[in-house]
Design a protein around this motif. Structure first.
Motif, PDB file in Angstrom:
ATOM      1  N   HIS A 298       6.414  -0.961  -7.791  1.00  0.00           N
ATOM      2  CA  HIS A 298       5.468  -0.820  -8.782  1.00  0.00           C
ATOM      3  C   HIS A 298       4.946   0.479  -8.821  1.00  0.00           C
ATOM      4  O   HIS A 298       4.082   0.936  -8.123  1.00  0.00           O
ATOM      5  CB  HIS A 298       4.456  -1.824  -8.251  1.00  0.00           C
ATOM      6  CG  HIS A 298       4.695  -3.193  -8.312  1.00  0.00           C
ATOM      7  ND1 HIS A 298       4.839  -4.217  -9.137  1.00  0.00           N
ATOM      8  CD2 HIS A 298       5.036  -3.994  -7.303  1.00  0.00           C
ATOM      9  CE1 HIS A 298       5.209  -5.196  -8.778  1.00  0.00           C
ATOM     10  NE2 HIS A 298       5.393  -5.270  -7.471  1.00  0.00           N
ATOM     11  N   LEU A 299       5.936   1.517  -9.567  1.00  0.00           N
ATOM     12  CA  LEU A 299       5.429   2.856  -9.787  1.00  0.00           C
ATOM     13  C   LEU A 299       4.565   3.189 -11.007  1.00  0.00           C
ATOM     14  O   LEU A 299       4.868   2.393 -12.005  1.00  0.00           O
ATOM     15  CB  LEU A 299       6.793   3.687  -9.944  1.00  0.00           C
ATOM     16  CG  LEU A 299       7.658   3.552  -8.690  1.00  0.00           C
ATOM     17  CD1 LEU A 299       9.022   4.287  -8.924  1.00  0.00           C
ATOM     18  CD2 LEU A 299       6.881   4.154  -7.503  1.00  0.00           C
ATOM     19  N   ALA A 300       3.760   3.986 -10.929  1.00  0.00           N
ATOM     20  CA  ALA A 300       2.951   4.439 -11.977  1.00  0.00           C
ATOM     21  C   ALA A 300       2.572   5.806 -12.200  1.00  0.00           C
ATOM     22  O   ALA A 300       1.866   6.362 -11.317  1.00  0.00           O
ATOM     23  CB  ALA A 300       1.644   3.469 -12.034  1.00  0.00           C
ATOM     24  N   LEU A 301       3.498   6.563 -13.188  1.00  0.00           N
ATOM     25  CA  LEU A 301       3.251   7.992 -12.993  1.00  0.00           C
ATOM     26  C   LEU A 301       2.158   8.364 -14.214  1.00  0.00           C
ATOM     27  O   LEU A 301       2.336   7.739 -15.168  1.00  0.00           O
ATOM     28  CB  LEU A 301       4.633   8.404 -13.356  1.00  0.00           C
ATOM     29  CG  LEU A 301       5.632   8.474 -12.440  1.00  0.00           C
ATOM     30  CD1 LEU A 301       6.882   9.191 -12.448  1.00  0.00           C
ATOM     31  CD2 LEU A 301       5.161   8.663 -10.780  1.00  0.00           C
ATOM     32  N   SER A 302       1.510   9.322 -14.072  1.00  0.00           N
ATOM     33  CA  SER A 302       0.604   9.937 -15.131  1.00  0.00           C
ATOM     34  C   SER A 302       0.717  11.205 -15.250  1.00  0.00           C
ATOM     35  O   SER A 302       1.320  12.035 -14.357  1.00  0.00           O
ATOM     36  CB  SER A 302      -0.817   9.307 -15.009  1.00  0.00           C
ATOM     37  OG  SER A 302      -1.415   9.995 -13.788  1.00  0.00           O
ATOM     38  N   ASN A 303      -0.023  11.780 -16.368  1.00  0.00           N
ATOM     39  CA  ASN A 303       0.122  13.286 -16.467  1.00  0.00           C
ATOM     40  C   ASN A 303       1.272  14.013 -16.369  1.00  0.00           C
ATOM     41  O   ASN A 303       1.675  15.198 -15.532  1.00  0.00           O
ATOM     42  CB  ASN A 303      -0.925  14.091 -15.350  1.00  0.00           C
ATOM     43  CG  ASN A 303      -2.517  13.836 -15.525  1.00  0.00           C
ATOM     44  OD1 ASN A 303      -2.694  12.969 -16.530  1.00  0.00           O
ATOM     45  ND2 ASN A 303      -3.162  14.092 -14.732  1.00  0.00           N
ATOM     46  N   ILE A 304       2.524  13.347 -16.933  1.00  0.00           N
ATOM     47  CA  ILE A 304       3.778  13.921 -16.717  1.00  0.00           C
ATOM     48  C   ILE A 304       4.096  15.114 -17.791  1.00  0.00           C
ATOM     49  O   ILE A 304       3.500  14.822 -18.774  1.00  0.00           O
ATOM     50  CB  ILE A 304       4.815  12.647 -17.050  1.00  0.00           C
ATOM     51  CG1 ILE A 304       4.584  11.583 -16.208  1.00  0.00           C
ATOM     52  CG2 ILE A 304       6.212  13.350 -17.089  1.00  0.00           C
ATOM     53  CD1 ILE A 304       5.243  10.342 -16.648  1.00  0.00           C
ATOM     54  N   THR A 305       4.326  16.114 -17.217  1.00  0.00           N
ATOM     55  CA  THR A 305       5.077  17.172 -18.029  1.00  0.00           C
ATOM     56  C   THR A 305       6.525  17.398 -17.566  1.00  0.00           C
ATOM     57  O   THR A 305       6.626  17.894 -16.193  1.00  0.00           O
ATOM     58  CB  THR A 305       4.030  18.420 -17.609  1.00  0.00           C
ATOM     59  OG1 THR A 305       2.769  18.018 -18.278  1.00  0.00           O
ATOM     60  CG2 THR A 305       4.831  19.461 -18.417  1.00  0.00           C
TER      61      THR A 305
ATOM     62  N   LYS B 105       0.879  -1.272  -0.018  1.00  0.00           N
ATOM     63  CA  LYS B 105       0.053  -0.026   0.066  1.00  0.00           C
ATOM     64  C   LYS B 105       0.835   1.289   0.018  1.00  0.00           C
ATOM     65  O   LYS B 105       2.007   0.936   0.323  1.00  0.00           O
ATOM     66  CB  LYS B 105      -0.953  -0.085   1.161  1.00  0.00           C
ATOM     67  CG  LYS B 105      -2.056  -1.023   1.470  1.00  0.00           C
ATOM     68  CD  LYS B 105      -2.929  -1.037   2.412  1.00  0.00           C
ATOM     69  CE  LYS B 105      -3.755  -2.083   2.504  1.00  0.00           C
ATOM     70  NZ  LYS B 105      -4.622  -1.976   3.592  1.00  0.00           N
ATOM     71  N   GLY B 106       0.067   2.242  -0.467  1.00  0.00           N
ATOM     72  CA  GLY B 106       0.982   3.594  -0.591  1.00  0.00           C
ATOM     73  C   GLY B 106       1.992   3.649  -1.708  1.00  0.00           C
ATOM     74  O   GLY B 106       1.849   3.157  -2.484  1.00  0.00           O
ATOM     75  N   LEU B 107       3.030   4.289  -1.563  1.00  0.00           N
ATOM     76  CA  LEU B 107       4.051   4.339  -2.623  1.00  0.00           C
ATOM     77  C   LEU B 107       4.806   3.167  -2.519  1.00  0.00           C
ATOM     78  O   LEU B 107       5.574   2.970  -1.776  1.00  0.00           O
ATOM     79  CB  LEU B 107       5.168   5.723  -2.349  1.00  0.00           C
ATOM     80  CG  LEU B 107       6.018   6.061  -3.257  1.00  0.00           C
ATOM     81  CD1 LEU B 107       5.534   6.303  -4.684  1.00  0.00           C
ATOM     82  CD2 LEU B 107       7.072   7.064  -2.981  1.00  0.00           C
ATOM     83  N   ASP B 108       4.679   2.240  -3.777  1.00  0.00           N
ATOM     84  CA  ASP B 108       5.198   1.050  -3.855  1.00  0.00           C
ATOM     85  C   ASP B 108       6.252   1.185  -4.822  1.00  0.00           C
ATOM     86  O   ASP B 108       6.465   1.400  -5.827  1.00  0.00           O
ATOM     87  CB  ASP B 108       4.211   0.136  -4.429  1.00  0.00           C
ATOM     88  CG  ASP B 108       4.724  -1.121  -4.445  1.00  0.00           C
ATOM     89  OD1 ASP B 108       5.968  -1.651  -4.105  1.00  0.00           O
ATOM     90  OD2 ASP B 108       4.201  -2.303  -4.814  1.00  0.00           O
ATOM     91  N   TYR B 109       7.815   1.249  -4.154  1.00  0.00           N
ATOM     92  CA  TYR B 109       8.762   1.368  -5.170  1.00  0.00           C
ATOM     93  C   TYR B 109       9.137   0.490  -6.097  1.00  0.00           C
ATOM     94  O   TYR B 109       9.805   0.467  -7.152  1.00  0.00           O
ATOM     95  CB  TYR B 109      10.072   1.803  -4.092  1.00  0.00           C
ATOM     96  CG  TYR B 109       9.923   2.813  -3.233  1.00  0.00           C
ATOM     97  CD1 TYR B 109      10.360   3.959  -3.741  1.00  0.00           C
ATOM     98  CD2 TYR B 109       9.643   2.534  -1.639  1.00  0.00           C
ATOM     99  CE1 TYR B 109      10.155   5.195  -2.763  1.00  0.00           C
ATOM    100  CE2 TYR B 109       9.735   3.738  -0.976  1.00  0.00           C
ATOM    101  CZ  TYR B 109       9.758   4.931  -1.553  1.00  0.00           C
ATOM    102  OH  TYR B 109       9.784   6.043  -0.683  1.00  0.00           O
TER     103      TYR B 109
ATOM    104  N   GLY C  67      -1.538   8.531  -4.913  1.00  0.00           N
ATOM    105  CA  GLY C  67      -2.251   9.682  -4.564  1.00  0.00           C
ATOM    106  C   GLY C  67      -1.023  10.828  -4.545  1.00  0.00           C
ATOM    107  O   GLY C  67      -1.655  11.801  -4.366  1.00  0.00           O
ATOM    108  N   ILE C  68       0.048  10.488  -4.590  1.00  0.00           N
ATOM    109  CA  ILE C  68       1.168  11.514  -4.541  1.00  0.00           C
ATOM    110  C   ILE C  68       0.984  12.298  -5.691  1.00  0.00           C
ATOM    111  O   ILE C  68       1.066  11.772  -6.811  1.00  0.00           O
ATOM    112  CB  ILE C  68       2.655  10.799  -4.250  1.00  0.00           C
ATOM    113  CG1 ILE C  68       2.697  10.127  -2.890  1.00  0.00           C
ATOM    114  CG2 ILE C  68       3.728  11.930  -4.337  1.00  0.00           C
ATOM    115  CD1 ILE C  68       3.969   9.689  -2.653  1.00  0.00           C
TER     116      ILE C  68
END
Length: 270
Positions: free
Chosen positions: A202-209, A196-200, A236-237
């Protein structure tokens, strides 16, 4: 299916299909490339001076599979459009200048190999590459490490780089401007469970600029001006803004004017 040649070296091909016999099943043929149309327009006279000037190379609706051509990796997928213009390929001086390169609507899968024997042959690569303009749109790429232990996927909604210079002998890399918008990035360690939380793992970033100016790398020095950086992570970060010049070497990281913001906090530091 169709060939059209205009003097001296303006060639167009429609319906290109390239096959290779399967290395383990003689009765099976693998498709290396299936291309709806391709165009190659090359200037003739400079070839006699070992100069290559490409007015246009273009591939449309291409399926590709490198099979066993590249020992280190296997690349397969589809490309909607790949276009290249290059005036200034000097074979004697080992210099390449790419004036323009456009890649659109591509979906690529890269599997790295773990069975490559070490290459002990001494070699020196003195090529210098200048890349004036690079544009990538609506493109997805997946990289699998040997044994499929790690899976890294990136999506480039709209990506642009200008003013690139790469000295392959010195390992020196310069990019004047880089912009990545509408991006996604996932990182999965296949053999690690989810937390749970920030899983190092299994990362998933979106809306990247991301916006970067004056990128310079020459081992061990790295410096650039981070003009813009924002993204959301599945935990959620969310980073609303990350800006500032950055310099790093083997002993130190310098952030002389850092601006960092989330939807609920702000930080400025020097």
């Amino acid at each position: 299916d169709h060939v059209h040649l205009v003097f001296p070296l303006n060639l167009s091909l429609d319906g290109v299909h390239i096959i290779q016999q399967n290395d383990s099943l003689p009765q099976v043929h693998d498709t290396v490339a299936d291309i709806k149309s391709t165009i190659a327009d090359v200037q003739l006279i400079p070839l006699f001076r070992k100069q290559i000037n490409i007015d246009r190379i273009e591939f449309n609706d291409m399926k590709l599979n490198t099979t066993n051509f590249i020992h280190e990796a296997r690349v397969k997928g589809t490309i909607g459009m790949l276009e290249l213009k290059s005036h200034g390929i000097d074979l004697s001086g080992e210099i390449v200048r790419i004036n323009k390169c456009n890649l659109k609507d591509a979906n690529l899968d890269v599997s790295l190999s773990d069975t490559v024997p070490p290459d002990t042959t001494p070699s020196h690569n003195f090529w210098k590459i200048y890349a004036d303009n690079l544009n990538i749109e609506n493109t997805d790429a997946v990289i699998h490490t040997p044994g499929d232990t790690l899976r890294i996927e990136t999506y480039m909604g709209k990506t642009m780089a200008t003013g690139g210079y790469f000295d392959l002998y010195k390992g020196l890399y310069n990019v004047r401007k880089f912009d990545w918008q509408g991006g996604k990035l996932t990182y999965d360690n296949i053999y690690k469970g989810y937390t749970k939380g920030l899983d190092y793992n299994h990362l998933a970033l979106s809306n990247i600029t991301i916006g970067i100016d004056s990128l310079y790398y020459y081992d061990p020095k790295l410096s650039f001006n981070l003009r813009a950086c924002a993204f959301k992570e599945k935990s959620g970060i969310e980073v609303s803004k990350l800006q500032g010049p950055m310099q790093m070497d083997s002993t130190c990281l310098r952030l002389p004017n850092l601006i960092f913001s989330t939807p609920n906090s702000n930080l400025k530091a020097n």
